[in-house]
Design an enzyme around this catalytic site. Structure first.
Site, PDB file in Angstrom:
ATOM      1  N   CYS A 130       0.852  -1.197   0.000  1.00 43.15           N
ATOM      2  CA  CYS A 130       0.000   0.000   0.000  1.00 43.15           C
ATOM      3  C   CYS A 130       0.885   1.243   0.000  1.00 43.15           C
ATOM      4  O   CYS A 130       1.675   1.437   0.926  1.00 43.15           O
ATOM      5  CB  CYS A 130      -0.917   0.026   1.211  1.00 43.15           C
ATOM      6  N   GLY A 244      -4.880  -2.342 -14.457  1.00 40.79           N
ATOM      7  CA  GLY A 244      -5.308  -1.733 -15.706  1.00 40.79           C
ATOM      8  C   GLY A 244      -6.121  -2.598 -16.638  1.00 40.79           C
ATOM      9  O   GLY A 244      -6.174  -2.317 -17.837  1.00 40.79           O
TER      10      GLY A 244
HETATM   11  C1  LIG Z   1      -9.889   3.046  -4.431  1.00 42.32           C
HETATM   12  C2  LIG Z   1      -8.877   1.928  -4.342  1.00 42.32           C
HETATM   13  C3  LIG Z   1      -8.718   1.251  -3.139  1.00 42.32           C
HETATM   14  C4  LIG Z   1      -7.787   0.203  -3.040  1.00 42.32           C
HETATM   15  N1  LIG Z   1      -7.652  -0.466  -1.854  1.00 42.32           N
HETATM   16  C5  LIG Z   1      -6.789  -1.518  -1.764  1.00 42.32           C
HETATM   17  C6  LIG Z   1      -6.684  -2.272  -0.561  1.00 42.32           C
HETATM   18  O1  LIG Z   1      -7.396  -2.036   0.430  1.00 42.32           O
HETATM   19  N2  LIG Z   1      -5.795  -3.281  -0.529  1.00 42.32           N
HETATM   20  C7  LIG Z   1      -5.005  -3.622  -1.599  1.00 42.32           C
HETATM   21  O2  LIG Z   1      -4.223  -4.589  -1.515  1.00 42.32           O
HETATM   22  N3  LIG Z   1      -5.089  -2.927  -2.769  1.00 42.32           N
HETATM   23  C8  LIG Z   1      -5.962  -1.893  -2.860  1.00 42.32           C
HETATM   24  N4  LIG Z   1      -6.066  -1.201  -4.046  1.00 42.32           N
HETATM   25  C9  LIG Z   1      -5.231  -1.591  -5.204  1.00 42.32           C
HETATM   26  C10 LIG Z   1      -5.999  -2.536  -6.146  1.00 42.32           C
HETATM   27  O3  LIG Z   1      -6.320  -3.743  -5.504  1.00 42.32           O
HETATM   28  C11 LIG Z   1      -5.178  -2.851  -7.419  1.00 42.32           C
HETATM   29  O4  LIG Z   1      -3.969  -3.445  -7.037  1.00 42.32           O
HETATM   30  C12 LIG Z   1      -4.890  -1.587  -8.236  1.00 42.32           C
HETATM   31  O5  LIG Z   1      -6.009  -0.714  -8.253  1.00 42.32           O
HETATM   32  C13 LIG Z   1      -4.463  -1.906  -9.679  1.00 42.32           C
HETATM   33  O6  LIG Z   1      -5.515  -2.551 -10.384  1.00 42.32           O
HETATM   34  P1  LIG Z   1      -6.518  -1.738 -11.396  1.00 42.32           P
HETATM   35  O7  LIG Z   1      -5.650  -0.906 -12.294  1.00 42.32           O
HETATM   36  O8  LIG Z   1      -7.244  -2.845 -12.110  1.00 42.32           O
HETATM   37  O9  LIG Z   1      -7.409  -0.903 -10.534  1.00 42.32           O
HETATM   38  C14 LIG Z   1      -6.997  -0.157  -4.168  1.00 42.32           C
HETATM   39  C15 LIG Z   1      -7.180   0.530  -5.382  1.00 42.32           C
HETATM   40  C16 LIG Z   1      -8.123   1.553  -5.488  1.00 42.32           C
HETATM   41  C17 LIG Z   1      -8.307   2.247  -6.813  1.00 42.32           C
END
Ligand SMILES: Cc1cc2nc3c(=O)[nH]c(=O)nc-3n(C[C@H](O)[C@H](O)[C@H](O)COP(=O)(O)O)c2cc1C
Length: 308
Positions: A130, A244
């Site tokens: 994170c 993504g």
């Molecule tokens: C609003 C938001 C909250 C997120 N909260 C967490 C979380 O609590 N724990 C975690 O491991 N990743 C968290 N992530 C990361 C996502 O799980 C993921 O790794 C990241 O968004 C990349 O994937 P994407 O491009 O498909 O969104 C969060 C992402 C977003 C956008």
């Protein structure tokens, strides 16, 4: 006929390789109004810390040209609430349930892991990546020895499959992946968000109260794909691609690069049932190419005759 979408993350069998990414699917149960949770290969919970966490002050979300920055900062109701209020419902509605563990110290991670170990879960995903908390979080994921030490400690705390979610904000991701695998991880999730920022040009100050945040969405896919490629070439354990995904091209790209399953994050905000659409498209693609998900995995590596 056998299921062409069947996949596995080590010992965890999946009817479908697609699952949500942590924190982008509410607690899971809110999305049950939009999609039957049994349609997901697995449901992954939002990060859980030992006690309730308020997260960072607002503003903590910023839209960008092809994605968004978030600096939520691990807001959640704590492990007791997860076990009492969220898990029973997820368990009743989903095929495979994975809890995501976070903390500010090794002791925090160990406490949550211990508490979740006795629960009816299929795996634990450890968020060592994170970018939005001052202590813990990404600090563990950007240092190979800290990541390995934490993984070894959690390995000793639980018999559950341990998936470790890596940070892409490093110079040598392969070295961290190898260290975490050797310390006992059963699978690696690649990856969390990329550190970024945005500036309000009228106020002449950063838009996020936290100054920096994690970039997600279409913008990061080529970066995440490169990360999956590098990690899949460095370890023997399964890799789960994340970052993504907006369509079937990215799903199949992750599989061809060596991922055995794929997580979908912020696309859920604009299309809550995206996994239903992508499952249909993946099935159609497999049929059209007379192949299966298992056969696709690592296909682009074989083309280059890369053994591992
Ligand atoms: C609003 C938001 C909250 C997120 N909260 C967490 C979380 O609590 N724990 C975690 O491991 N990743 C968290 N992530 C990361 C996502 O799980 C993921 O790794 C990241 O968004 C990349 O994937 P994407 O491009 O498909 O969104 C969060 C992402 C977003 C956008």
């Amino acid at each position: 006929m056998s299921n062409p979408l069947a996949a596995a993350v080590g010992a965890v069998a999946l009817e479908n390789p697609l699952m949500n990414a942590s924190g982008t699917f509410g607690s899971g149960k809110e999305y049950a109004d939009f999609i039957d949770l049994r349609e997901l290969g697995a449901v992954v919970g939002k990060s859980v810390t030992p006690r309730p966490t308020r997260g960072n002050p607002p503003p903590r979300l910023v839209e960008t040209a092809a994605g968004m920055l978030n600096a939520i900062g691990l807001q959640n109701e704590g492990v007791d609430y997860f076990l009492r209020e969220l898990l029973p419902e997820l368990r009743a509605r989903a095929r495979v349930v994975v809890a995501n563990v976070a903390g500010r110290s090794e002791d925090d991670y160990a406490e949550v892991t211990r508490r979740l170990s006795g629960a009816n879960l299929d795996a634990l995903e450890i968020n060592i990546s994170c970018p939005n908390v001052k202590c813990g979080g990404m600090a563990f994921g950007t240092d190979a020895s800290a990541a390995a030490r934490l993984t070894a400690r959690l390995r000793a705390e639980t018999p559950l499959p341990l998936w470790v979610k890596l940070s892409p904000n490093v110079t040598d991701l392969a070295a961290i992946a190898r260290a975490v695998e050797q310390a006992g991880a059963d699978a690696l999730v690649v990856a969390n968000t990329f550190l970024g920022m945005a500036i309000d040009i009228e106020k002449r100050r950063p838009l996020l109260a936290n100054v920096t945040g994690g970039l997600s969405g279409a913008a990061i896919h080529p970066l995440a794909l490169r990360c999956v490629w590098q990690v899949a070439g460095a370890v023997k354990c399964p890799v789960i691609g994340c970052g993504g995904v907006t369509g079937i091209r990215e799903v199949i790209g992750f599989l061809l690069a060596g991922a055995t399953a794929v997580q979908i994050g912020m696309s859920h905000f604009s299309e809550p049932a995206i996994i239903r659409r992508l499952t249909g498209e993946l099935r159609a693609w497999c049929e059209a190419h007379q192949t299966t998900v298992r056969e696709i995995v690592g296909g682009a590596r074989e083309k280059l005759q890369i053994k591992n």
